[in-house]
Design an enzyme around this catalytic site. Structure first.
Site, mmCIF file in Angstrom:
data_model
loop_
_atom_site.group_PDB
_atom_site.id
_atom_site.type_symbol
_atom_site.label_atom_id
_atom_site.label_comp_id
_atom_site.label_asym_id
_atom_site.label_seq_id
_atom_site.Cartn_x
_atom_site.Cartn_y
_atom_site.Cartn_z
ATOM 1 N N SER A 83 47.774 50.197 22.756
ATOM 2 C CA SER A 83 46.855 51.329 22.608
ATOM 3 C C SER A 83 45.935 51.113 21.405
ATOM 4 O O SER A 83 44.832 51.638 21.358
ATOM 5 C CB SER A 83 47.652 52.609 22.373
ATOM 6 O OG SER A 83 48.396 52.492 21.176
ATOM 7 N N TYR A 97 48.610 56.486 22.710
ATOM 8 C CA TYR A 97 49.091 56.694 24.084
ATOM 9 C C TYR A 97 50.271 57.682 24.117
ATOM 10 O O TYR A 97 50.470 58.387 25.102
ATOM 11 C CB TYR A 97 49.583 55.366 24.674
ATOM 12 C CG TYR A 97 48.520 54.445 25.228
ATOM 13 C CD1 TYR A 97 47.158 54.753 25.160
ATOM 14 C CD2 TYR A 97 48.890 53.238 25.838
ATOM 15 C CE1 TYR A 97 46.200 53.877 25.678
ATOM 16 C CE2 TYR A 97 47.941 52.366 26.358
ATOM 17 C CZ TYR A 97 46.604 52.689 26.275
ATOM 18 O OH TYR A 97 45.674 51.831 26.795
ATOM 19 N N GLY A 98 51.063 57.669 23.050
ATOM 20 C CA GLY A 98 52.338 58.392 23.054
ATOM 21 C C GLY A 98 52.235 59.890 23.302
ATOM 22 O O GLY A 98 53.198 60.520 23.728
ATOM 23 N N CYS A 153 53.370 47.186 23.825
ATOM 24 C CA CYS A 153 53.392 48.638 23.652
ATOM 25 C C CYS A 153 54.572 49.185 24.459
ATOM 26 O O CYS A 153 54.615 49.020 25.688
ATOM 27 C CB CYS A 153 52.076 49.214 24.172
ATOM 28 S SG CYS A 153 52.007 51.007 24.141
ATOM 29 N N ASN A 154 55.509 49.797 23.783
ATOM 30 C CA ASN A 154 56.676 50.370 24.478
ATOM 31 C C ASN A 154 56.257 51.507 25.394
ATOM 32 O O ASN A 154 56.808 51.684 26.479
ATOM 33 C CB ASN A 154 57.684 50.890 23.452
ATOM 34 C CG ASN A 154 58.326 49.779 22.655
ATOM 35 O OD1 ASN A 154 59.427 49.347 22.963
ATOM 36 N ND2 ASN A 154 57.650 49.293 21.640
ATOM 37 N N THR A 155 55.271 52.284 24.948
ATOM 38 C CA THR A 155 54.832 53.448 25.717
ATOM 39 C C THR A 155 54.192 52.993 27.040
ATOM 40 O O THR A 155 54.537 53.502 28.115
ATOM 41 C CB THR A 155 53.826 54.268 24.874
ATOM 42 O OG1 THR A 155 54.399 54.493 23.590
ATOM 43 C CG2 THR A 155 53.513 55.585 25.520
ATOM 44 N N CYS A 185 58.563 51.243 18.780
ATOM 45 C CA CYS A 185 57.106 51.322 18.942
ATOM 46 C C CYS A 185 56.535 50.157 18.152
ATOM 47 O O CYS A 185 56.964 49.914 17.005
ATOM 48 C CB CYS A 185 56.585 52.650 18.387
ATOM 49 S SG CYS A 185 54.778 52.725 18.240
ATOM 50 N N THR A 186 55.600 49.439 18.732
ATOM 51 C CA THR A 186 55.119 48.215 18.077
ATOM 52 C C THR A 186 54.286 48.501 16.826
ATOM 53 O O THR A 186 54.037 47.590 16.038
ATOM 54 C CB THR A 186 54.311 47.353 19.063
ATOM 55 O OG1 THR A 186 53.275 48.168 19.640
ATOM 56 C CG2 THR A 186 55.186 46.794 20.151
ATOM 57 N N HIS A 187 53.878 49.736 16.640
ATOM 58 C CA HIS A 187 53.176 50.073 15.390
ATOM 59 C C HIS A 187 54.134 50.070 14.191
ATOM 60 O O HIS A 187 53.738 49.783 13.067
ATOM 61 C CB HIS A 187 52.543 51.475 15.483
ATOM 62 C CG HIS A 187 51.243 51.517 16.215
ATOM 63 N ND1 HIS A 187 51.153 51.420 17.584
ATOM 64 C CD2 HIS A 187 49.959 51.654 15.760
ATOM 65 C CE1 HIS A 187 49.879 51.514 17.948
ATOM 66 N NE2 HIS A 187 49.135 51.650 16.860
HETATM 67 N N1 DGL Z 1 52.341 50.790 20.004
HETATM 68 C C1 DGL Z 1 52.754 51.725 20.921
HETATM 69 C C2 DGL Z 1 54.164 51.664 21.385
HETATM 70 O O1 DGL Z 1 54.781 50.634 21.222
HETATM 71 C C3 DGL Z 1 51.877 52.854 21.304
HETATM 72 C C4 DGL Z 1 51.885 54.008 20.382
HETATM 73 C C5 DGL Z 1 50.881 55.062 20.776
HETATM 74 O O2 DGL Z 1 49.751 54.711 21.101
HETATM 75 O O3 DGL Z 1 51.245 56.237 20.752
HETATM 76 O O4 DGL Z 1 54.702 52.589 21.897
#
Ligand code: DGL
Length: 265
Positions: free
Chosen positions: A16, A47-48, A78-80, A189-191
């Site tokens: 995202s 995205y979340g 991205c996990n989401t 979450c990858t962030h």
């Molecule tokens: N990096 C994301 C993940 O791994 C997305 C987070 C988001 O956009 O809310 O879920």
């Protein structure tokens, strides 16, 4: 679709926003000779907080762009997006390896069975079927505690990985929601790996922190090897960072995040 995979094509990585750069770092560590295209859906981040249907639609847009760029594999960093769209993307594009993300609960269970594992992720990741199935498999072996972390993605998108506000947010959010002693933390979450140092300072430096990035990189290498698509030769590959809305500020934040030296397990 007429599409032939070739070893000299780049590997695509999308998220995202900037979070998937934490996955890209591991991919480049493991496969430095590959060329990479990183695509951030900056126009639609985060995205979340969106519906699963909307995230699925956006993920298809990202993949559509990347296929047009002729890539040989797609990493959903991205996990989401993985929870919302990986299955459908694989069904629609069976001719290309699509590698998804998954919270690294397994290594946390292996680290200490019967322990309290704190899983930090977006609300959607924690609510979707994929996560429920993972928990159903593992929650006999550990106490899995879910903690949605609204706002944490935005800290990373702003490049705030050590600010006072970030520390206050983490302290308040974790202390008010978690009442047991935590044995390990999983960053779903990858962030979040970009704020792992601040999380570690908050939960205690002795608490190990796991993320799924090394697993994703290994799986990507395995998939490429199976298809004979790995690139070797000792020359470092190229990197292009692009997105649905890219400005100078984003690229500067991306550069700053990529210099991050913090290591999770
Ligand atoms: N990096 C994301 C993940 O791994 C997305 C987070 C988001 O956009 O809310 O879920």
């Amino acid at each position: 679709m007429n599409y032939t995979l070739e070893a000299n094509m780049p590997v695509a990585v999308f998220d995202s926003g900037l979070g998937g750069l934490s996955t890209l770092i591991e991919l480049r560590r493991l496969m430095p000779c590959e060329d990479y295209i990183y695509y951030g859906d900056f126009a639609n981040s985060p995205y979340g907080t969106k519906s699963a249907d909307r995230v699925r639609e956006l993920s298809f847009d990202c993949v559509g762009y990347l296929l047009a760029r002729r890539v040989k594999a797609i990493v959903i960093a991205c996990n989401t997006a993985t929870s919302a769209a990986a299955k459908q993307l694989r069904e629609c594009y069976p001719f290309i390896p699509i590698i998804g993300a998954e919270p690294a609960i397994r290594p946390a269970v292996l680290y200490k069975a019967g322990s309290n594992i704190l899983v930090m992720a977006t609300d959607m990741t924690l609510k979707e079927e994929k996560f429920k199935a993972l928990c159903a498999e593992l929650d006999k072996m550990a106490n899995i505690i879910k903690l949605p972390c609204p706002d944490l993605v935005e800290f990373v998108e702003r490049g705030e990985t050590e600010s006072r506000e970030l520390y206050l947010y983490l302290k308040q959010h974790i202390e008010s929601n978690i009442k047991v002693k935590i044995d390990s933390v999983v960053l779903g979450c990858t962030h979040y790996p970009f704020v792992a140092h601040a999380i570690s300072q908050t939960v205690g430096k002795d608490v190990p922190i796991f993320d799924g990035n090394k697993g994703i990189a290994k799986e990507c290498r395995r998939r490429l090897a199976v298809l004979g698509l790995e690139r070797s030769g000792g020359v470092t590959g190229t990197l292009e960072i692009t997105g649905s809305k890219t400005d100078e500020q984003k690229l500067m934040t991306a550069k700053k995040l990529m210099e991050n030296k913090w290591q999770t397990k």
